[in-house]
Write an enzyme that holds these catalytic residues in place. Structure first.
Site, PDB file in Angstrom:
ATOM      1  N   CYS A  44       0.833  -1.209   0.000  1.00 50.92           N
ATOM      2  CA  CYS A  44       0.000   0.000   0.000  1.00 50.92           C
ATOM      3  C   CYS A  44       0.873   1.267   0.000  1.00 50.92           C
ATOM      4  CB  CYS A  44      -0.994  -0.022   1.153  1.00 50.92           C
ATOM      5  SG  CYS A  44      -2.288   1.233   0.966  1.00 50.92           S
ATOM      6  N   HIS A  76      -4.092  -4.531  -0.104  1.00 56.62           N
ATOM      7  CA  HIS A  76      -3.744  -5.070   1.209  1.00 56.62           C
ATOM      8  C   HIS A  76      -3.863  -6.589   1.189  1.00 56.62           C
ATOM      9  CE1 HIS A  76      -3.418  -1.297   3.471  1.00 56.62           C
ATOM     10  NE2 HIS A  76      -4.366  -0.857   2.669  1.00 56.62           N
ATOM     11  N   GLU A 106      -2.970  -8.671   3.336  1.00 51.05           N
ATOM     12  CA  GLU A 106      -3.329  -9.170   4.662  1.00 51.05           C
ATOM     13  C   GLU A 106      -4.835  -9.087   4.925  1.00 51.05           C
ATOM     14  OE1 GLU A 106      -3.002  -4.769   5.232  1.00 51.05           O
ATOM     15  OE2 GLU A 106      -1.950  -6.276   4.022  1.00 51.05           O
TER      16      GLU A 106
END
Length: 198
Positions: free
Chosen positions: A77, A180, A182
């Site tokens: 990011c 992202h 994650e």
């Protein structure tokens, strides 16, 4: 295998640590240059504003640490944007790992396109690259950003929002993802696992 997650006054670090923990990785959050250089791999996550993040990095000489990294390195990011040459966000000179400019999304139709770009979107035009190996379908990742990296020779995947932009970059030992991983379910988990296996 030790993973260093760079601490630099940018948000969203905890979710990255949780994702690495789920993958069985031994990760440490640190801004210590020796600890970063000693790690097997380095992750540079973040949400925030480019100029204040660069000020923090320079104040702790982390900008030079990042440029000197020899092990596999992954920006996420804001981490991707800071690895580029320049960001339009407060006219910020960045790290220059990728000779790429970061620009603000300009919506052609404010009813159809909102800035920031928030939500799930597909990665396309995937290159033959170890980071992209065996990704499950459909290849959707979760995005939250107002700025994007232009398409370049280092682009190994794209996403379309208003226009095509760089989803993932690769140059030498540096990779970077605008989304992202994650927070991106099985596709994001596979991307992180592929990075850990480099």
């Amino acid at each position: 295998m030790k993973i260093a997650v760079i601490k630099y006054n940018a948000g969203n670090v905890q979710s990255v640590l949780y994702a690495l923990e789920r993958l069985g990785a031994d990760a440490v959050l640190t801004d210590d240059p020796e600890e970063i250089h000693a790690a097997d791999k380095v992750i540079f996550p973040g949400q925030g504003e480019a100029s204040s993040a660069m000020t923090y990095l320079k104040a702790r000489q982390l900008d030079q640490v990042i440029k000197d990294i020899k092990q596999p390195f992954l920006g996420v990011c804001l981490g991707l944007q800071l690895l580029c040459e320049h960001s339009e966000e407060n006219d910020t000179e960045c790290l220059g790992i990728f000779p790429v400019k970061v620009k603000r999304f300009i919506p052609e139709n404010s009813q159809e396109f909102k800035v920031p770009h928030i939500g799930w979107n597909e990665i396309e035009n995937l290159a033959d690259n170890v980071l992209l190996k065996d990704l499950p379908n459909p290849k959707f990742l979760y995005y939250v950003h107002s700025y994007y990296a232009e398409l370049s020779e280092a682009t190994i995947a794209t996403t379309h929002y208003i226009h095509d932009f760089t989803a993932i970059l690769h140059r030498d030992n540096y990779w970077a993802i605008q989304a992202h991983p994650e927070k991106s379910s099985t596709v994001g988990e596979k991307l992180l696992a592929n990075f850990l296996n480099i």
